[in-house]
Design an enzyme around this catalytic site. Structure first.
Site, short mmCIF file in Angstrom:
data_model
loop_
_atom_site.label_atom_id
_atom_site.label_comp_id
_atom_site.label_asym_id
_atom_site.label_seq_id
_atom_site.Cartn_x
_atom_site.Cartn_y
_atom_site.Cartn_z
N THR A 1 24.99 -56.73 60.08
CA THR A 1 25.99 -55.71 59.71
C THR A 1 27.35 -56.36 59.44
O THR A 1 28.24 -55.73 58.90
CB THR A 1 26.15 -54.60 60.79
OG1 THR A 1 26.48 -55.21 62.04
CG2 THR A 1 24.85 -53.80 60.94
N GLY A 2 27.51 -57.61 59.85
CA GLY A 2 28.74 -58.35 59.55
C GLY A 2 28.78 -58.68 58.07
O GLY A 2 27.76 -58.63 57.38
N GLY B 1 24.98 -66.02 80.04
CA GLY B 1 24.39 -67.29 80.46
C GLY B 1 25.22 -68.45 79.93
O GLY B 1 25.49 -69.43 80.65
N TYR C 1 22.17 -47.30 71.36
CA TYR C 1 23.49 -47.94 71.44
C TYR C 1 24.12 -47.68 72.81
O TYR C 1 24.57 -48.61 73.49
CB TYR C 1 24.37 -47.37 70.34
CG TYR C 1 25.74 -47.97 70.21
CD1 TYR C 1 25.91 -49.32 69.90
CD2 TYR C 1 26.89 -47.19 70.38
CE1 TYR C 1 27.18 -49.87 69.75
CE2 TYR C 1 28.15 -47.73 70.24
CZ TYR C 1 28.30 -49.07 69.93
OH TYR C 1 29.56 -49.61 69.78
#
Ligand code: UDP
Length: 311
Positions: free
Chosen positions: A36-37, A103, A146
């Site tokens: 979506t970027g 992480g 979402y």
């Protein structure tokens, strides 16, 4: 602090953040898988030695060489039409993507900021919404992918803070708009502006009496930078408390674009929240932050951007 990783760096919020951080003198890693970027959002930064670009899906193991001082985790589809089309990717980036990013924060001993959302409040029964409200979310509805992913991401961030001592932040972002939103983004402001500029009907969903509160991008970015530099580990709302109905928004955009478009009504999407307004008492108090850009100013700048983009 010098080197910052922005996940979702080519998205609407991520690209504004990358630009701001480069201008502030940071070394930036812009990571995106471009689902979506948009490359156009960051093209002007290419060739600048303050920024590196890495194409990667953060739902998969993230490997970055060298030190990282802070991770700004902004990767996620964020428009209702995107998470309807990409429900599994949306769940994965909020859960696995957040896990991988945390992480990495442990491995690099870096700070971490999670881009969460007002969607964690669902269709709210408390209005306006303070951070202390736990929300009213339908886990199995179309928006649940979402909302629940972001709620899980918040839980995971707090667990990493408590167990591993990650220096974490959580921002709950309310509706934000501005240049670099996609023409076909699907959210109300880009949709209405594109329709108004093309002379197409403005599609208001439902009867348009549902409310939202819209924050201009520059105000939001200022708030995020302040939060990053603060020591606050619990969620902070950022948004503009100026609330309006979707009908009022549509009328304002018709007026500012001087458009001849008519307003038409379409079915209301499932679980569409009826009201939304941030309670920003906490951000005012601990960050000394509040939005400054008025709706008219912000919309005018956004309309200008869309005029250029649609040319
Ligand atoms: N909306 C609308 N027409 C559109 C797009 C959105 O009436 O073409 C409505 C939508 O139903 C919601 C509000 O505008 O009530 C804000 O929607 P948006 O997708 O911008 O974000 P949301 O706040 O729902 O996540």
């Amino acid at each position: 602090m010098s080197r910052i990783l922005v996940t979702g760096g080519a998205g609407f919020l991520g690209s504004h953040l990358c630009e701001r951080l480069v201008n502030d003198g940071y070394q930036v890693i812009c990571m995106d898988n471009y689902i979506t970027g948009n490359n156009r959002n960051i093209e002007h930064l290419k060739g600048n030695d303050k920024i590196e670009f890495v194409e990667h899906d953060v739902s998969k193991y993230i490997s970055v060489d060298g030190e990282i001082d802070f991770i700004l985790h902004f990767a996620s589809p964020a428009s209702p039409i995107d998470y309807l089309e990409l429900p599994i990717q949306t769940l994965k980036v909020g859960s696995l993507g957040t896990h991988n990013s945390l992480g990495l924060a442990v491995a690099k001993k870096s700070g971490f900021l999670l881009a969460s959302t007002s969607e964690v409040y669902g269709d709210p029964k408390i209005h306006p919404q303070p951070e202390s409200y736990w929300g009213n979310v339908n886990p199995i509805g179309p928006r649940g992918v979402y909302d629940e992913a972001k709620r899980f991401a918040e839980a995971m961030t707090m667990a990493y803070h408590r167990v591993h001592g990650v220096d974490s932040r959580i921002v709950r972002i309310f509706n934000t708009y501005g240049p670099k939103m996609r023409v076909h983004d699907g959210r109300a402001i880009p949709e209405f502006i594109s329709q108004a500029l093309k002379g197409e009907p403005i599609t208001v969903f439902g009867d348009g009496s549902q409310t939202r509160s819209f924050c201009y991008i520059d105000d939001l970015i200022e708030g995020i930078i302040s939060l990053m530099n603060s020591g606050e580990h619990e969620p902070v709302n950022l948004g503009n408390p100026h609330e309006m109905t979707i009908n009022q928004l549509a009328e304002k955009i018709v007026e500012l674009t001087d458009s001849s478009s008519e307003i038409v009504f379409k079915p209301l999407p499932e679980d569409d929240p009826k009201v939304r307004q941030p309670d920003i008492t906490k951000a005012k108090k601990i960050l000394d932050w509040e939005p400054k850009v008025t709706l008219e100013e912000g919309l005018s700048k956004t309309i200008e951007y869309f005029r250029e983009t649609l040319k």
